[in-house]
Motif scaffolding. Structure first.
Motif, short mmCIF file in Angstrom:
data_model
loop_
_atom_site.label_atom_id
_atom_site.label_comp_id
_atom_site.label_asym_id
_atom_site.label_seq_id
_atom_site.Cartn_x
_atom_site.Cartn_y
_atom_site.Cartn_z
N UNK A 1 -54.56 -25.44 -21.51
CA UNK A 1 -54.67 -26.75 -20.87
C UNK A 1 -55.22 -26.51 -19.47
N UNK A 2 -56.43 -27.01 -19.22
CA UNK A 2 -57.13 -26.72 -17.98
C UNK A 2 -57.41 -28.00 -17.19
N UNK A 3 -57.09 -27.95 -15.92
CA UNK A 3 -57.50 -29.00 -15.00
C UNK A 3 -58.76 -28.55 -14.28
N UNK A 4 -59.76 -29.43 -14.22
CA UNK A 4 -61.02 -29.10 -13.56
C UNK A 4 -61.40 -30.19 -12.57
N UNK A 5 -61.78 -29.80 -11.39
CA UNK A 5 -62.38 -30.73 -10.43
C UNK A 5 -63.65 -30.06 -9.92
N UNK A 6 -64.75 -30.78 -9.94
CA UNK A 6 -66.01 -30.18 -9.54
C UNK A 6 -66.87 -31.17 -8.75
N UNK A 7 -67.58 -30.62 -7.78
CA UNK A 7 -68.49 -31.41 -6.97
C UNK A 7 -69.86 -31.43 -7.64
N UNK A 8 -70.35 -32.64 -7.89
CA UNK A 8 -71.66 -32.83 -8.50
C UNK A 8 -72.46 -33.75 -7.59
N UNK A 9 -73.28 -33.16 -6.72
CA UNK A 9 -74.00 -33.95 -5.73
C UNK A 9 -73.03 -34.49 -4.69
N UNK A 10 -73.02 -35.79 -4.53
CA UNK A 10 -72.11 -36.42 -3.58
C UNK A 10 -70.90 -37.04 -4.28
N UNK A 11 -70.66 -36.61 -5.52
CA UNK A 11 -69.54 -37.15 -6.29
C UNK A 11 -68.67 -36.02 -6.82
N UNK A 12 -67.50 -36.41 -7.34
CA UNK A 12 -66.58 -35.43 -7.88
C UNK A 12 -66.12 -35.89 -9.26
N UNK A 13 -66.01 -34.94 -10.18
CA UNK A 13 -65.53 -35.22 -11.54
C UNK A 13 -64.24 -34.45 -11.77
N UNK A 14 -63.23 -35.13 -12.30
CA UNK A 14 -61.91 -34.52 -12.50
C UNK A 14 -61.43 -34.77 -13.92
N UNK A 15 -60.86 -33.76 -14.56
CA UNK A 15 -60.31 -33.93 -15.90
C UNK A 15 -59.21 -32.91 -16.15
N UNK A 16 -58.27 -33.30 -17.01
CA UNK A 16 -57.25 -32.38 -17.52
C UNK A 16 -57.31 -32.47 -19.02
N UNK A 17 -57.64 -31.35 -19.67
CA UNK A 17 -57.78 -31.34 -21.12
C UNK A 17 -57.53 -29.94 -21.67
N UNK A 18 -57.15 -29.86 -22.95
CA UNK A 18 -57.18 -28.55 -23.61
C UNK A 18 -58.61 -28.04 -23.58
N UNK A 19 -58.77 -26.74 -23.38
CA UNK A 19 -60.12 -26.18 -23.28
C UNK A 19 -60.18 -24.83 -23.97
N UNK A 20 -61.31 -24.57 -24.60
CA UNK A 20 -61.59 -23.25 -25.17
C UNK A 20 -62.29 -22.41 -24.12
N UNK A 21 -61.69 -21.26 -23.80
CA UNK A 21 -62.23 -20.34 -22.81
C UNK A 21 -62.58 -19.01 -23.48
N UNK A 22 -63.61 -18.36 -23.01
CA UNK A 22 -63.88 -17.01 -23.48
C UNK A 22 -62.65 -16.14 -23.24
N UNK A 23 -62.24 -15.39 -24.24
CA UNK A 23 -60.95 -14.68 -24.20
C UNK A 23 -60.88 -13.63 -23.10
N UNK A 24 -62.03 -13.15 -22.61
CA UNK A 24 -62.01 -12.12 -21.59
C UNK A 24 -62.06 -12.66 -20.16
#
Length: 409
Positions: free
Chosen positions: A248-271
């Motif tokens: 379960x990953x929370x992500x917040x990221x800056x995209x230009x002059x805006x921000x996108x935020x989400x909390x969702x189950x996520x598939x990550x590379x195992x390493x």
């Protein structure tokens, strides 16, 4: 030697940890700060309950006004939980010229800007390091290490309960319910775990991180949130076959002059480092212009780890350090129709043919596996399309939705 007189609102797990640290580390704190920290009063519900910590010299009260009206109290530490009651107490404490420390993530996520404004007006300090990631000093790090830097992204495992459940499912090949039962037996999950498994707790923490990193004033309702309560062992095994792990990953990221935020189950590379954060631990990856990729790992909850963050705030207040630095140019939330992501969707339904036909008209996808009653698809969709999917599927079938974050390093 100057005394710093303290009162606690609450004496549960974290409050007991604060008392423990201030008692056992008393001499060290004196030497390093030149201050003597003295707990004068603690607000409790039950005056007669047996406590595991040494309360010698500390007065217990069940009347908040005994603390809030006491002019000799310098700092009020709130570790009682709740939102409305705690908010009222902390507002009164600030008005009565007391500095405030809180570990209450729900409160800060919902009323942080209001309390910060009041603190500025009254000339008091408001600290809340313990509200995010327990013992990891992430807010203090954002304040200091990133003051001359520009953060572009934060990915985090910020809920220990959900992480413990997903770890147990993978390691022990448990069903979701069996893993939840294990978490509850070991004290890592509440009897009513909805706040954790539905992603709400993580969303509160991502609001605080986002507001601090990007100067926004988001609320939890601004965070696109999906939990783990519909995860199946099949989803865990799918991840393994693909060389991935499910978190379960929370992500917040800056995209230009805006921000996108989400909390969702996520598939990550195992390493990747986040994928290797297991059990009840937390981990945060920060990407910035100057420092590149940084990673922070540690206990996300617990009596002493969380209490340690509270005491760190107390030391900052006592040594006259400034509160959290504010970003000068706040970012706006990005519209849902601008956020695109690769998703995994598993459906279980008696009416699978009807749902499949509806899906074909709604979003593009690739079928990964299909039986008479179960379907797994993968597609790249915009967030507003996903909202339509989840709102509709929630009334028709059991589904599990996750995103892919395989680019995380």
């Amino acid at each position: 030697m100057e005394k710093v007189t303290i009162a606690l609102l609450g004496l549960g797990t974290v409050g007991s940890g604060v008392v423990d640290i201030l008692k056992t580390q008393r001499e060290k704190l004196k030497k390093t700060t030149g201050k003597e920290f003295v707990i004068k009063k603690i607000l409790v519900n039950n005056l007669h309950k047996k406590r595991r910590v040494d309360l010698t010299g500390i007065s217990l009260t069940n009347q908040a006004q005994d603390i809030l009206k006491d002019r000799k109290i310098d700092v009020v530490i709130e570790v009682m939980g709740t939102v409305d009651v705690a908010k009222a107490y902390l507002k009164e404490a600030l008005v009565n010229h007391k500095d405030v420390i809180t570990a209450n993530k729900d409160l800060i996520a919902q009323a942080g800007p209001e309390l910060e404004l009041l603190a500025q007006k009254t000339g008091q300090k408001l600290y809340y390091e313990a509200a995010v990631a327990g013992g990891i000093p992430i807010l203090r790090t954002l304040k200091t290490a990133y003051l001359a830097d520009e953060i572009t992204r934060i990915d985090g495992i910020v809920n220990g309960t959900s992480n413990f459940i997903l770890t147990a499912m993978q390691a022990d090949r448990l069903s979701y319910q069996a893993a939840l039962n294990k978490a509850q037996e070991l004290g890592f999950a509440e009897s009513n775990p909805v706040n954790d498994v539905a992603g709400f707790d993580a969303a509160y923490k991502m609001v605080i991180l986002t507001n601090q990193a990007f100067g926004t004033q988001l609320k939890a309702t601004d965070v696109f949130t999906q939990g783990i309560s519909q995860v199946d062992l099949e989803d865990i095994l799918f991840a393994e076959r693909m060389g991935l792990k499910l978190k379960l990953i929370g992500t917040t990221q800056k995209l230009g002059s805006q921000v996108a935020v989400a909390v969702m189950p996520a598939f990550l590379a195992a390493d990747t480092r986040l994928a290797q954060v297991d059990n009840e631990n937390n981990g945060l990856g920060i990407v910035s212009r100057n420092l590149g990729h940084m990673f922070f790992y540690g206990p996300g909850a617990g009596s002493l780890p969380t209490a340690n963050s509270v005491v760190s705030d107390l030391v900052d207040i006592a040594t006259n350090k400034n509160g959290l630095a504010k970003v000068q140019t706040p970012l706006a939330k990005m519209a849902d129709n601008e956020i695109e992501q690769k998703y995994y969707l598993r459906l279980s339904s008696k009416n699978l043919a009807d749902i499949l036909a509806w899906l074909e008209k709604t979003v593009p996808f690739k079928v990964v596996s299909q039986t008479e009653k179960r379907l797994v698809v993968i597609g790249t969709w915009k967030q507003n399309e996903v909202k339509v999917l989840t709102q509709t599927l929630g009334t028709k079938s059991n589904y599990f939705l996750a995103r892919f974050l395989t680019e995380e390093k």
